[in-house]
Design an enzyme around this catalytic site. Structure first.
Site, PDB file in Angstrom:
ATOM      1  N   PHE A  99       0.852  -1.199   0.000  1.00  0.00           N
ATOM      2  CA  PHE A  99       0.000   0.000   0.000  1.00  0.00           C
ATOM      3  C   PHE A  99       0.879   1.237   0.000  1.00  0.00           C
ATOM      4  O   PHE A  99       0.530   2.260   0.555  1.00  0.00           O
ATOM      5  CB  PHE A  99      -0.888   0.045   1.256  1.00  0.00           C
ATOM      6  CG  PHE A  99      -1.875  -1.085   1.347  1.00  0.00           C
ATOM      7  CD1 PHE A  99      -2.319  -1.755   0.211  1.00  0.00           C
ATOM      8  CD2 PHE A  99      -2.383  -1.475   2.590  1.00  0.00           C
ATOM      9  CE1 PHE A  99      -3.233  -2.795   0.311  1.00  0.00           C
ATOM     10  CE2 PHE A  99      -3.303  -2.505   2.692  1.00  0.00           C
ATOM     11  CZ  PHE A  99      -3.730  -3.174   1.552  1.00  0.00           C
ATOM     12  N   CYS A 129       3.585   2.164  -2.749  1.00  0.00           N
ATOM     13  CA  CYS A 129       4.232   2.702  -3.940  1.00  0.00           C
ATOM     14  C   CYS A 129       3.663   4.075  -4.270  1.00  0.00           C
ATOM     15  O   CYS A 129       2.472   4.225  -4.541  1.00  0.00           O
ATOM     16  CB  CYS A 129       4.002   1.737  -5.097  1.00  0.00           C
ATOM     17  SG  CYS A 129       5.072   2.061  -6.478  1.00  0.00           S
ATOM     18  N   ASN A 185       7.621   2.464   3.070  1.00  0.00           N
ATOM     19  CA  ASN A 185       7.856   2.437   1.636  1.00  0.00           C
ATOM     20  C   ASN A 185       8.515   3.779   1.279  1.00  0.00           C
ATOM     21  O   ASN A 185       8.871   4.555   2.166  1.00  0.00           O
ATOM     22  CB  ASN A 185       6.540   2.213   0.868  1.00  0.00           C
ATOM     23  CG  ASN A 185       6.790   1.496  -0.449  1.00  0.00           C
ATOM     24  OD1 ASN A 185       7.656   1.902  -1.215  1.00  0.00           O
ATOM     25  ND2 ASN A 185       6.034   0.448  -0.716  1.00  0.00           N
ATOM     26  N   CYS A 210      39.774  24.035  13.443  1.00  0.00           N
ATOM     27  CA  CYS A 210      39.171  24.439  12.172  1.00  0.00           C
ATOM     28  C   CYS A 210      38.214  25.616  12.355  1.00  0.00           C
ATOM     29  O   CYS A 210      37.956  26.369  11.417  1.00  0.00           O
ATOM     30  CB  CYS A 210      38.430  23.265  11.542  1.00  0.00           C
ATOM     31  SG  CYS A 210      36.974  22.776  12.469  1.00  0.00           S
ATOM     32  N   CYS A 238      33.017  25.005  14.864  1.00  0.00           N
ATOM     33  CA  CYS A 238      32.134  25.163  16.028  1.00  0.00           C
ATOM     34  C   CYS A 238      31.906  26.645  16.321  1.00  0.00           C
ATOM     35  O   CYS A 238      30.810  27.075  16.669  1.00  0.00           O
ATOM     36  CB  CYS A 238      32.737  24.471  17.245  1.00  0.00           C
ATOM     37  SG  CYS A 238      34.403  25.045  17.632  1.00  0.00           S
ATOM     38  N   CYS A 288      27.512  22.518  18.047  1.00  0.00           N
ATOM     39  CA  CYS A 288      28.962  22.421  17.834  1.00  0.00           C
ATOM     40  C   CYS A 288      29.389  20.962  17.713  1.00  0.00           C
ATOM     41  O   CYS A 288      30.231  20.614  16.887  1.00  0.00           O
ATOM     42  CB  CYS A 288      29.719  23.120  18.959  1.00  0.00           C
ATOM     43  SG  CYS A 288      29.290  22.539  20.607  1.00  0.00           S
TER      44      CYS A 288
HETATM   45  C1  LIG Z   1      13.797   0.792  -7.431  1.00  0.00           C
HETATM   46  C2  LIG Z   1      12.883   0.485  -6.289  1.00  0.00           C
HETATM   47  C3  LIG Z   1      11.755  -0.258  -6.501  1.00  0.00           C
HETATM   48  C4  LIG Z   1      10.910  -0.564  -5.454  1.00  0.00           C
HETATM   49  N1  LIG Z   1       9.841  -1.341  -5.703  1.00  0.00           N
HETATM   50  C5  LIG Z   1       9.032  -1.700  -4.683  1.00  0.00           C
HETATM   51  C6  LIG Z   1       7.974  -2.608  -4.884  1.00  0.00           C
HETATM   52  O1  LIG Z   1       7.761  -3.122  -5.982  1.00  0.00           O
HETATM   53  N2  LIG Z   1       7.209  -2.938  -3.830  1.00  0.00           N
HETATM   54  C7  LIG Z   1       7.428  -2.418  -2.584  1.00  0.00           C
HETATM   55  O2  LIG Z   1       6.707  -2.777  -1.662  1.00  0.00           O
HETATM   56  N3  LIG Z   1       8.425  -1.567  -2.359  1.00  0.00           N
HETATM   57  C8  LIG Z   1       9.247  -1.202  -3.375  1.00  0.00           C
HETATM   58  N4  LIG Z   1      10.307  -0.361  -3.130  1.00  0.00           N
HETATM   59  C9  LIG Z   1      10.504   0.177  -1.780  1.00  0.00           C
HETATM   60  C10 LIG Z   1      11.468  -0.648  -0.962  1.00  0.00           C
HETATM   61  O3  LIG Z   1      10.981  -1.954  -0.759  1.00  0.00           O
HETATM   62  C11 LIG Z   1      11.732  -0.035   0.411  1.00  0.00           C
HETATM   63  O4  LIG Z   1      10.535   0.052   1.116  1.00  0.00           O
HETATM   64  C12 LIG Z   1      12.351   1.348   0.329  1.00  0.00           C
HETATM   65  O5  LIG Z   1      13.293   1.401  -0.698  1.00  0.00           O
HETATM   66  C13 LIG Z   1      13.012   1.785   1.641  1.00  0.00           C
HETATM   67  O6  LIG Z   1      14.086   0.957   2.012  1.00  0.00           O
HETATM   68  P1  LIG Z   1      15.648   1.319   1.713  1.00  0.00           P
HETATM   69  O7  LIG Z   1      15.924   2.649   2.285  1.00  0.00           O
HETATM   70  O8  LIG Z   1      16.434   0.197   2.337  1.00  0.00           O
HETATM   71  O9  LIG Z   1      15.804   1.335   0.241  1.00  0.00           O
HETATM   72  C14 LIG Z   1      11.172  -0.064  -4.177  1.00  0.00           C
HETATM   73  C15 LIG Z   1      12.317   0.688  -3.965  1.00  0.00           C
HETATM   74  C16 LIG Z   1      13.190   0.958  -5.005  1.00  0.00           C
HETATM   75  C17 LIG Z   1      14.431   1.749  -4.768  1.00  0.00           C
HETATM   76  S1  SF4 Z   2      36.275  21.799  18.487  1.00  0.00           S
HETATM   77 FE1  SF4 Z   2      35.760  23.372  16.974  1.00  0.00          FE
HETATM   78  S2  SF4 Z   2      37.733  24.073  16.225  1.00  0.00           S
HETATM   79 FE2  SF4 Z   2      38.097  22.120  17.247  1.00  0.00          FE
HETATM   80  S3  SF4 Z   2      37.955  20.607  15.634  1.00  0.00           S
HETATM   81 FE3  SF4 Z   2      35.924  20.735  16.537  1.00  0.00          FE
HETATM   82  S4  SF4 Z   2      34.851  22.262  15.279  1.00  0.00           S
HETATM   83 FE4  SF4 Z   2      37.048  22.455  14.796  1.00  0.00          FE
END
Ligand SMILES: Cc1cc2nc3c(=O)[nH]c(=O)nc-3n(C[C@H](O)[C@H](O)[C@H](O)COP(=O)(O)O)c2cc1C
Ligand code: SF4
Ligand SMILES: Cc1cc2nc3c(=O)[nH]c(=O)nc-3n(C[C@H](O)[C@H](O)[C@H](O)COP(=O)(O)OP(=O)(O)OC[C@H]3O[C@@H](n4cnc5c(N)ncnc54)[C@H](O)[C@@H]3O)c2cc1C
Ligand code: SF4
Ligand code: SF4
Lengths: 440, 434
Positions: free
Chosen positions: B137, B139, B204, B350, B353, B386
């Site tokens: 549910f 896509c 999803n 650097c 912060c 920071c």
């Molecule tokens: C190319 C692609 C195709 C996907 N096709 C489906 C699908 O057919 N059915 C489904 O339930 N989820 C689909 N998803 C969603 C994934 O199953 C999953 O829920 C989503 O990518 C989050 O997980 P991830 O961050 O590990 O990728 C698809 C995701 C991608 C990237």
């Molecule tokens: S404490 Fe501040 S100055 Fe030191 S490395 Fe981290 S961000 Fe850089």
């Protein structure tokens, strides 16, 4: 009596106390946590990664680096050590610039490889510092195996056999186990007694009885070992050294580089170790570089490394050559020794330039030398061995020799580079083959 | 190595890492290789009704955003459900399940909102020997324009209705996959529960446009000069997914509704976090699509090391462990006073912060002529900015003031007792602590 760099002859104490400490400190400081994360982040987790193929022990490099990146360095260490039980030493001594890091896609693309060696050290050091040994022995098999030589090949073989539940007797002719890890590798690559610590850690697997001071050809014979044990693994390395074949090679001040290095590695006080003012090293491999560099670090004034062929033919990697140069070692190539001059002790070494076919050019020169190190290769040094192939033990498959139930691996066996990591791989693979043959 | 065996609503798998329904699970070849690599289960790429197969675009399906070093942080897709014939998928599922009886195979389904359609497909998938069904549910593109996917997921009544039909027409466990493209995730979750679903899975993908081509003025990915919104996933969506999972896990009426956590799971740690916030297992898509199937090995080793360290002997001991600590803002302890501390040994000078605090916050960091950065306790409100911008981990930390110490900013002595907004004198509706 105090000496300095200019003192003639072979004398100790050329430097101040703190200089020794600085000179022989870790070649690469270990990565701290932050550096390790930054270095690990650069790995692309390549598919069928070229770095794995280039590792003689086939460590799954992308996986272990990812394990570091996700905060589990101990899991990374298990990935490493499962393939290479001496992964800690290899992380320090492998010429990564000609192995994994040479083919890392980021080296090829950018000239900056992922720091595989240093990351490997980070992981293995973390696990060892935690005092953990992640491998367990299988049920005892009742089989007994003799491993001769406790260098990288023998240690790796013994550990894998013990893991499979066999009982291992690990013999070595020297006083301490470790082989060249203990007696050969440059001091600045393995500081803080790491070689022995690693052996102790490795032996935690159990089932390995170490017997030092036992030499094949002296206390032990291959026939007797074959009678007493179900199988024998030979990992005796290359104990002998090649001679220059010159007259007067027995003059004072002339020594084998490996003996000098062994003495240095065992010295408890480096300032008591004598070194020449003008040192000449003959050879072009890792041993020659290590002898030259460490002479320089001990305070020698002039150190020359002389190799008979061109730079590109040197066995020492470009990294090693650059290291030598950066420490002030002068590298002379295309020159071969022709005479040793001096009264009782060496004073000068005479060389002749050679062309690329090693033909003498007739042009000669002399280098002052109060100390001369020979580093032109090591040779097999034992009797009653299986058949040889050239100057090493002939092997087929995973280290099978001409003698039934006898395997060999590491430097003493034909084939493969003479490297710590190759010895580890061969010891491991022979152990698997021995195991397979004993339980089938 | 800790035992990672997972039992999610009666579906057993050797570990809690499943591949989510998506291209990685679109065919036998992939799924076999995934199982060889170590994945515990797969939710097969969503199956549609019998009939002419789905048609996908023939131009780019994905858009992305990257971090430093071109690390993929977010992926957007306009792909539809499987575009292969239904019977082909069913035959393949049957074969794979037979060869991998210890792994979980779930059939993901999406058919029109008609009882007959659901009944028909449920009968077909049950014959494959699969372990359960997941109702897609979620896509958010393409299929939703045809009245399916998120068009169903956004209407709780439809969710409940379809869940009921499915429970009526199959004995297999029913998982309802929720869309995040909704204001309150608890509503469809409740509907799924009321419809008798055995579990929910989420999230999803999220409606998104990842970028615009500034030369041709078209959203990316661009197909012949035009672009459509897609579904966003990958590491970037993890915080949103974690919150939605946690919302369900902590809602009393939804107590006990099993959750399969999805959205940006990339490492063992991400997975452990989802589980700690109530997910019984996790599903992964983008991480596998970015790095390959082998990535599961790090998840397995990392989770089992973590469990060993904590002394957990089963993944169930981790599930939901952080849920009791998820609180409403009004119940957070106002007597918990911290100050930023800079570790001068770790600091690389650097000044990030300083820029952050001086320009945009509370002017609570000082900078000396020789670039030493220090926290001014009189000004620091402990906002954590920071810490978040510092490039060195653990260089800036938040240190708690012990009770009895004086907070130099307020001049007040830090009190030992817990006190929250509901008790605060500035709150018109406050009731004094008893
Ligand atoms: C190319 C692609 C195709 C996907 N096709 C489906 C699908 O057919 N059915 C489904 O339930 N989820 C689909 N998803 C969603 C994934 O199953 C999953 O829920 C989503 O990518 C989050 O997980 P991830 O961050 O590990 O990728 C698809 C995701 C991608 C990237
Ligand atoms: S404490 Fe501040 S100055 Fe030191 S490395 Fe981290 S961000 Fe850089
Ligand atoms: C100076 C030097 C520097 C090197 N630096 C590097 C480096 O930086 N990186 C790298 O990868 N490789 C380096 N190498 C090569 C590397 O050390 C060897 O390839 C490796 O140690 C081979 O392992 P091994 O187990 O086969 O033999 P060894 O390490 O030589 O071990 C053999 C063992 O067998 C014992 N033994 C020998 N004969 C007998 C006998 N008859 N009976 C009983 N025991 C016996 C020896 O005492 C020794 O302990 C270096 C070598 C040298 C000499
Ligand atoms: S080749 Fe380099 S980038 Fe690729 S996996 Fe190996 S170490 Fe990582
Ligand atoms: S990933 Fe493969 S199929 Fe996709 S565009 Fe690249 S080459 Fe083509």
């Amino acid at each position: 009596m105090t000496h300095n760099a200019l003192s003639p002859g072979i004398v100790p104490g050329r430097l101040q106390a703190q200089d020794y400490e600085e000179n022989f400190a870790d070649l690469h400081e270990p990565l701290d946590d932050h550096e390790a994360l930054v270095a690990a982040d650069r790995c692309y987790f390549c598919h069928d990664a070229p770095c794995i193929t280039a590792c003689p022990t086939d460590i799954d490099i992308p996986l272990f680096i990812r394990q570091i990146a996700t905060g589990t360095p101990e899991a990374a260490a298990e990935t490493i050590l499962g393939q290479n039980i001496l992964g800690g030493m290899c992380a320090r001594v492998c010429p990564t610039e000609t192995l994994c890091e040479e083919v890392c896609v980021r080296e090829v693309a950018e000239g900056k490889p992922v720091l595989i060696g240093q990351l490997q050290r980070y992981a293995t050091d973390t696990l060892m510092a935690a005092g953990k040994h992640p491998f367990k022995r299988a049920e005892p098999t009742g089989k007994r195996i003799a491993v001769v030589g406790a260098g990288p090949a023998g240690l790796s073989c013994a550990h894998r056999l013990a893991m499979h539940g066999h009982d291992v007797a690990l013999y070595d002719g020297r006083e301490k186990p470790g082989g060249l890890n203990e007696y050969g590798i440059a001091a600045y690559k393995t500081v803080g007694g790491f070689a022995q610590a690693e052996v102790d850690w490795l032996l935690q697997i159990g089932g390995i009885k170490v017997e030092t001071g036992k030499r094949l050809g002296r206390e032990l014979t291959l026939d007797a070992l074959r009678d007493q044990y179900d199988a024998v693994f030979l990992g005796v390395g290359l104990g002998g050294v090649n001679a220059l074949g010159l007259e007067a090679e027995d003059k004072d001040g002339i020594a084998d580089a490996v003996d000098f290095i062994a003495e240095l590695r065992q010295a408890s006080d480096l300032s008591a170790l004598p070194v020449g003012r003008d040192v000449v090293v003959i050879g072009g491999g890792m041993t020659a570089v290590d002898a030259a560099v460490q002479s320089k670090l001990l305070g020698a004034l002039n150190v020359s490394l002389v190799y008979r062929r061109g730079r590109d033919r040197m066995n020492a990697s470009v990294f090693e050559q650059d290291l030598a140069a950066s420490k002030g070692v002068r590298i002379i190539t295309n020159a071969t020794p022709v005479a040793i001059h001096g009264n009782g002790a060496v004073r000068e070494v005479e060389f002749e330039y050679t062309d690329d076919t090693l033909a003498p050019t007739g042009e000669r020169f002399r280098l002052p030398a109060d100390q001369l190190f020979k580093a032109i290769g090591q040779a097999l040094d034992a009797e009653g061995l299986p058949e040889l192939d050239g100057r090493k033990i002939a092997v087929t498959g995973a280290g099978r020799t001409s003698v039934d139930r006898v395997w060999a691996g590491g430097d003493c066996a034909a084939g493969g580079d003479d490297l710590t990591v190759t010895a580890v791989a061969e010891g491991r693979d022979a152990a698997e083959d021995i195991h397979a043959s004993l339980v089938s | 190595m800790a035992d990672l065996t997972s039992n999610f609503i009666g579906i057993k798998s050797p570990n809690p890492f499943w591949l989510a329904s998506a291209p990685p699970t679109d065919k036998e070849y992939n799924v076999r290789r995934a199982f060889e690599a170590g994945w515990g289960g797969v939710v097969w790429k969503t199956l549609g009704e019998e009939g002419p197969p789905i048609v996908n675009v023939n131009g780019p399906r994905y858009g992305a955003i990257w971090g430093a070093d071109r690390r993929l942080l977010g992926l957007n897709n306009i792909e539809l459900i499987t575009d292969r014939p239904l019977q082909t998928n069913l035959d393949e599922m049957t074969r794979v399940k037979k060869d991998y009886p210890d792994r979980a195979i779930i059939a993901s389904l999406m058919v029109p909102v008609e009882e007959e359609s659901w009944k028909a497909i449920l009968e077909k998938v049950a014959a494959t020997g699969c372990d359960g069904v997941e109702l897609n549910f979620g896509c958010p593109h393409g299929m939703s324009e045809r009245g399916m996917g998120s068009a169903v997921g956004q209407v709780p009544e439809y969710v409940q209705q379809v869940a009921e039909w499915c429970k009526k027409h199959t004995d297999l466990p029913v998982i309802v996959k929720l869309t995040p493209n909704i204001t309150d995730i608890r509503k469809p979750a409740q509907a799924a529960k009321d419809g008798g679903a055995d579990a929910v899975s989420l999230i999803n993908t999220i409606n998104s446009i990842t970028g615009v081509d500034l030369d041709i003025f078209a959203p990316e990915p661009t197909i012949d000069g035009k672009g459509a919104h897609g579904g966003y996933c990958g590491p970037a969506v993890k915080p949103i997914a974690l919150n939605m999972v946690a919302e369900i896990a902590r809602t009393p009426d939804l107590q006990g509704l099993p959750i399969s956590g999805i959205g940006g799971v990339t490492t063992w740690k991400d997975a452990a976090e989802f589980m700690a916030l109530g997910a019984g297992n996790v599903q992964v898509c983008t991480a596998a699509m970015t790095y390959g199937f082998k990535i599961v090995q790090e998840m397995i080793s990392g989770l089992s090391h973590y469990m060993d360290e904590k002394g957990f002997t089963s993944v169930d001991q981790l599930v939901g462990r952080a849920v009791p600590n998820l609180s409403d803002w009004q119940h957070l302890n106002l007597n918990y006073v911290t100050k930023a501390r800079i570790d001068q040994d770790a600091c690389i000078n650097c000044g990030r912060c300083y820029a952050a605090c001086e320009d945009t916050s509370h002017q609570a960091i000082s900078m000396s002529e020789d670039r030493v950065f220090e926290v001014i306790d009189e000004e620091c409100v402990a906002c954590n900015l920071c810490v978040n911008v510092c490039p060195v981990e653990d260089c800036i930390t938040m240190e708690r003031l012990a009770p009895g110490e004086v907070d130099k900013r307020t001049g007040k002595v830090v009190e030992e007792e817990y006190a929250n907004w509901t008790m605060h004198p500035n709150n018109p509706g406050a009731c004094a602590a008893e």
